[in-house]
Enzyme design. Structure first.
Site, PDB file in Angstrom:
ATOM      1  N   PHE A  61      24.365   9.289  25.993  1.00  0.00           N
ATOM      2  CA  PHE A  61      24.116   7.956  26.545  1.00  0.00           C
ATOM      3  C   PHE A  61      24.881   7.704  27.853  1.00  0.00           C
ATOM      4  O   PHE A  61      25.589   6.726  27.999  1.00  0.00           O
ATOM      5  CB  PHE A  61      24.522   6.922  25.475  1.00  0.00           C
ATOM      6  N   ARG A  63      28.391   3.450  30.035  1.00  0.00           N
ATOM      7  CA  ARG A  63      29.014   4.552  29.308  1.00  0.00           C
ATOM      8  C   ARG A  63      29.363   5.708  30.261  1.00  0.00           C
ATOM      9  O   ARG A  63      30.367   6.394  30.067  1.00  0.00           O
ATOM     10  CB  ARG A  63      28.133   5.031  28.147  1.00  0.00           C
ATOM     11  N   PHE A  76      17.165  11.863  19.017  1.00  0.00           N
ATOM     12  CA  PHE A  76      18.069  12.207  20.120  1.00  0.00           C
ATOM     13  C   PHE A  76      18.215  11.081  21.142  1.00  0.00           C
ATOM     14  O   PHE A  76      18.564  11.334  22.294  1.00  0.00           O
ATOM     15  CB  PHE A  76      17.614  13.503  20.810  1.00  0.00           C
ATOM     16  N   ALA A 122      24.618   5.820  19.170  1.00  0.00           N
ATOM     17  CA  ALA A 122      26.024   5.822  19.553  1.00  0.00           C
ATOM     18  C   ALA A 122      26.870   6.574  18.517  1.00  0.00           C
ATOM     19  O   ALA A 122      28.076   6.306  18.386  1.00  0.00           O
ATOM     20  CB  ALA A 122      26.542   4.394  19.759  1.00  0.00           C
ATOM     21  N   GLN A 158      14.388   5.115  15.711  1.00  0.00           N
ATOM     22  CA  GLN A 158      15.797   5.001  15.362  1.00  0.00           C
ATOM     23  C   GLN A 158      16.166   3.527  15.168  1.00  0.00           C
ATOM     24  O   GLN A 158      17.276   3.218  14.780  1.00  0.00           O
ATOM     25  CB  GLN A 158      16.675   5.580  16.488  1.00  0.00           C
ATOM     26  N   GLU A 175      26.943  12.801  18.818  1.00  0.00           N
ATOM     27  CA  GLU A 175      26.801  13.052  20.251  1.00  0.00           C
ATOM     28  C   GLU A 175      27.904  13.921  20.874  1.00  0.00           C
ATOM     29  O   GLU A 175      27.617  14.738  21.757  1.00  0.00           O
ATOM     30  CB  GLU A 175      26.742  11.716  21.016  1.00  0.00           C
ATOM     31  N   ARG A 215      21.308  11.448  23.623  1.00  0.00           N
ATOM     32  CA  ARG A 215      22.554  12.008  23.093  1.00  0.00           C
ATOM     33  C   ARG A 215      23.681  12.041  24.130  1.00  0.00           C
ATOM     34  O   ARG A 215      23.673  12.886  25.039  1.00  0.00           O
ATOM     35  CB  ARG A 215      22.265  13.410  22.571  1.00  0.00           C
ATOM     36  N   GLU A 262      15.108   5.386  20.398  1.00  0.00           N
ATOM     37  CA  GLU A 262      15.923   4.174  20.234  1.00  0.00           C
ATOM     38  C   GLU A 262      15.135   2.944  20.694  1.00  0.00           C
ATOM     39  O   GLU A 262      15.081   1.947  19.985  1.00  0.00           O
ATOM     40  CB  GLU A 262      17.240   4.306  21.008  1.00  0.00           C
TER      41      GLU A 262
END
Ligand code: MTE
Ligand code: LUZ
Ligand code: MOS
Length: 782
Positions: free
Chosen positions: A358, A324, A242, A525, A211, A727, A356, A246
């Site tokens: 986060f 988050r 997902f 995000a 990603q 997400e 997904r 990342e």
């Protein structure tokens, strides 16, 4: 000429914005023609790699001896940390996170070396033959142990608003409790994979299922001691990411590149499903402690919460995940006095990572658990208590992190879903059913969602694009976003098609490459279409504006009489094809290529005070789910789910609906059946579909009414007023967990609190049933 001075066109265009254009690869996905990295024709001399994994959760590495492995058939080479020519550091945001373990191993399964061989099987067998001597160290295997030892991967986080302690002390009612919530494996269909191909000099080309191509580029450059400009990373598509792709692809690509650089041959590293689950990180499991004060109506006065996440061996993305979580511990509810703490606990387990939501989903598990507890304490329906605590419109609208909720559509959205789902009537029907049914019990619950859109690190909210118009009128589109099945590429192509007034067939979608659009952020995000859509829009508008100025001059008409629609360019009374216009412009030496750039406005964040405006806007959704469970076996099913979800003015309703459905089902798996289990030696025992259950097609609710909220454009100036969708819908699935709690609670007439934390597996449900029955019997005896 400013290229944003003119408003982008709005209106019908074949496949333009707002059309339910089919995913550009849909037919290829189902026919098998879509090319993933493992499908690429192999270059002559390609080697296959396999990882040598740590057999200990925490140990000093005394010796690594690859002699036996190197003598095996087909084996071409071996690398360990000692063979890294550059820096052994692939940390995505902090530093000091090794690609290959150096000196110590910190989790069972951690890569400490890799073998390359002529075939995948030879590499796999040889990796097992590498002899490693360890000196065991004490491992930290649980969040609780880490908390006690203050073993963290980053500084504790603290968010405060108002006077929490004072208002807790003064509150009419007060409840304390603990909720735990499990992790989740990404279970993308395509496992982690990279193919590294050495180029001239020591340049390296890497095909990575990532990603975040820029981060793979940086990681490979660091490891090989090269400049970023020496490394090019390409990804056409992933078979799902997902969040799992990342940061972790850097390890995989890094290992492949190390071997390729050393052996001067292409090297492919493709993880088997088991290795993928053992070696790479997952969603964080959390322990959540709360202390809440509320009035007799269940309205929260003050809330103190502690979020402790299992970060694993290194920080990776855990610090922003915890942030988050804290930024979603309010969900849709106004908390006048809040004190939230967050800990990213260092454990000797695999480094957990983006997944997904986060951290947002775990934040919401916390507050929704609190809502249920309050409802139980005051004897009210949970949805009533939820509603009483909703953010206000114009007042009671300040989040614990200081951002105002300016675009609150929660009450209207919840009204609609409760009406669609006939919540009140069905509650009565379920009560009646439960009175008659001894073994099977039903439950129902409503779950609202407010999810902040933007990376909570402001710098990451930027994107670039590159658009070429060729002289035949065809368009080449490139941007920094990556395609993982979510439909980003088709959405951005729709934006460009709209601007040139052409069909999607004129827009060539191309692979993401670090040499085309540099310095990108991860596609994460949920911001992919927001930021890349805007960047591509700007690039396309630059070219369009050049054409408008050129045509106006050529035909001596005002610029306002040049328009692009229905595949034609109209100049005054003349209809031209885009190809003709491009030809003419080229002959007049007008550049037909442009870059675009976008940064999200308005956002700011102070990580020390944890105050600011981390999110450009919020995406909302609301959901009602009904479940049935078997009180003798603990098994359960979702019977019906109704969703109303807010995507602003949808760029592509079909794709958005797919995201809502897919996100919900993935969240349902997390809430009900997916369970990660490490044994006492720190070994993950659930590392294949045989022991790790993800939802199947028959787990999808048989009645599944998914509606996109209509006539609700984004208040902020996003691309065509759309909203991010990737997400937020996952969290709607908390309704399934809450409905299961409701069903269990019916066994005691909803008069006792239910102890059922996610994942609500059959065992957990059965335990919750037995626990409740025991307490109900005890109370009856008193
Ligand atoms: N949908 C599919 N089919 N596959 C995926 O891997 N990833 C999700 C979501 N939807 C994912 C997906 C995650 S974690 C994010 S952040 C967003 O897509 C990323 O893409 P977007 O920003 O373009 O929505
Ligand atoms: N913040 C966030 C991040 O909100 N989502 C992400 O995916 C992310 N990734 C890296 C750093 N911060
Ligand atoms: Mo998604 S977890 O932001 O990749």
């Amino acid at each position: 000429m400013s290229n944003v001075s003119k408003q982008p066109p709005v209106g019908p265009a074949t496949g333009g914005i707002g059309a339910s254009a089919i995913h550009d690869s849909a037919a290829k996905h189902v026919s098998g023609a879509a090319v993933y990295i493992d499908d690429m024709p192999e270059l002559p001399g390609t080697l296959h790699a396999a990882i040598v994994k740590s057999a200990r959760p925490h140990a000093r590495i005394v010796k690594i001896d690859p002699a036996a492995a190197l003598a095996m058939p087909g084996v071409a080479g071996f690398v360990s940390a000692a063979d890294i020519p550059g820096a052994n550091d692939i940390a995505p945001i902090l530093s000091g996170e090794p690609c290959l373990a150096e000196g110590v191993v910190e989790y069972h399964g951690q890569p400490l070396g890799a073998v390359a061989a002529e075939t995948f099987e030879q590499a796999r067998d040889a990796a097992k033959a590498v002899a490693v001597a360890y000196e065991d160290l004490e491992p930290v295997l649980s969040i609780e142990t880490a908390l006690k030892a203050k073993s963290f991967v980053s500084a504790p986080q603290e968010m405060k608003s108002g006077d929490c302690a004072g208002n807790l002390a003064r509150a009419k009612n007060r409840l304390k409790g603990r909720i735990t919530c499990g992790g989740q494996d990404h279970f993308y269909l395509e496992g982690q994979i990279a193919l590294a191909v050495p180029q001239e000099d020591r340049d390296m080309q890497v095909f990575s299922s990532t990603q975040h191509p820029s981060e793979v580029q940086h990681g490979v450059a660091h490891l090989l001691g090269l400049n970023s400009s020496d490394v090019t990373v390409e990804v056409r598509r992933m078979g799902g990411g997902f969040g799992g792709k990342e940061s972790h692809p850097t390890i995989i690509a890094g290992i492949a590149a190390l071997l390729a650089d050393r052996l001067r041959r292409p090297v492919k590293l493709r993880l088997s499903r088991d290795d993928d689950m053992i070696v790479t990180g997952k969603r964080h499991d959390f322990i959540i402690d709360y202390d809440v004060g509320f009035d007799d109506d269940g309205v929260i006065a003050a809330l103190d919460m502690t979020f402790a996440a299992r970060a694993g061996n290194v920080a990776d993305l855990s610090p922003p995940v915890v942030t988050r979580a804290l930024c979603h511990a309010d969900n849709c509810y106004y908390i006048p006095h809040a004190h939230f703490r967050g800990y990213a606990c260092k454990t000797n387990t695999v480094s957990n990572t983006a997944f997904r939501g986060f951290g947002g989903p775990q934040g919401m598990v916390g507050i929704e658990g609190v809502m249920d507890a309050i409802a139980g304490a005051i004897g009210a329906r949970p949805e009533t208590v939820r509603r009483r605590n909703f953010y206000g419109i114009g007042s009671r609208d300040r989040t614990p992190y200081g951002q105002k909720v300016e675009d609150n559509i929660i009450p209207a959205l919840v009204d609609q879903v409760e009406k669609d789902a006939r919540l009140a009537e069905r509650r009565a029907e379920i009560d009646a059913y439960n009175r008659k049914s001894a073994v099977i019990k039903k439950g129902i619950a409503m779950m609202p969602v407010k999810f902040g859109i933007s990376f909570n690190l402001p710098a990451l909210n930027q994107a670039g694009a590159l658009v070429h118009l060729y002289t035949d009128g065809s368009i080449h589109l490139n941007h920094g976003g990556t395609e993982m099945g979510q439909g980003l590429f088709v959405k951005v192509a729709q934006v460009v098609a709209q601007i040139f007034g052409v069909g999607l067939d004129r827009v060539k979608i191309s692979a993401t490459r670090t040499d085309k659009v540099p310095n990108t952020s991860a596609t994460a995000a949920s911001t992919g279409s927001d930021v890349n859509g805007m960047a591509a829009q700007e690039a396309a508008m630059t070219i369009r504006n050049r054409l408008v100025a050129f045509l106006a001059q050529e035909y001596a008409v005002p610029e306002s009489s040049v328009s692009f629609a229905d595949g034609m360019v109209r100049v005054g009374q003349n209809d031209l094809s885009l190809g003709d216009v491009a030809q003419m412009a080229w002959r007049s030496r007008i550049s037909l290529s442009a870059t675009g750039y976008y940064r999200t406005p308005k956002i700011h964040w102070n990580p020390k005070t944890m105050q600011g405006r981390p999110f450009y806007y919020f995406a909302y959704g609301a959901c009602v789910s009904e479940v049935a469970l078997d009180t003798l076996t603990g098994e359960s099913r979702v019977l019906r789910t109704d969703i109303v979800h807010d995507v602003g003015a949808s760029l592509n309703p079909a794709v958005d609906k797919g995201q809502i459905e897919g996100g919900f089902v993935q969240g349902m798996g997390w809430m009900t059946m997916e369970e990660l289990w490490w044994d006492e030696s720190g070994t993950l025992r659930t590392h294949a579909p045989s022991t790790y259950k993800i939802p199947g097609s028959r787990d999808v609710p048989p009645v599944f009414n998914v509606h996109i909220l209509q006539n609700s454009p984004n208040r902020e100036r996003t691309v065509y007023r759309s909203k991010a969708v990737g997400e937020p819908p996952l969290m709607l699935a908390l309704s399934v967990w809450l409905a299961l709690r409701d069903a269990v609670g019916s066994l005691a007439g909803h008069r006792l609190p239910v102890n059922l934390d996610p994942p609500a597996t059959a065992e957990a449900v059965l335990d919750a049933v037995e626990d409740l029955m025991r307490r109900a019997a005890k109370r009856a005896a008193e």
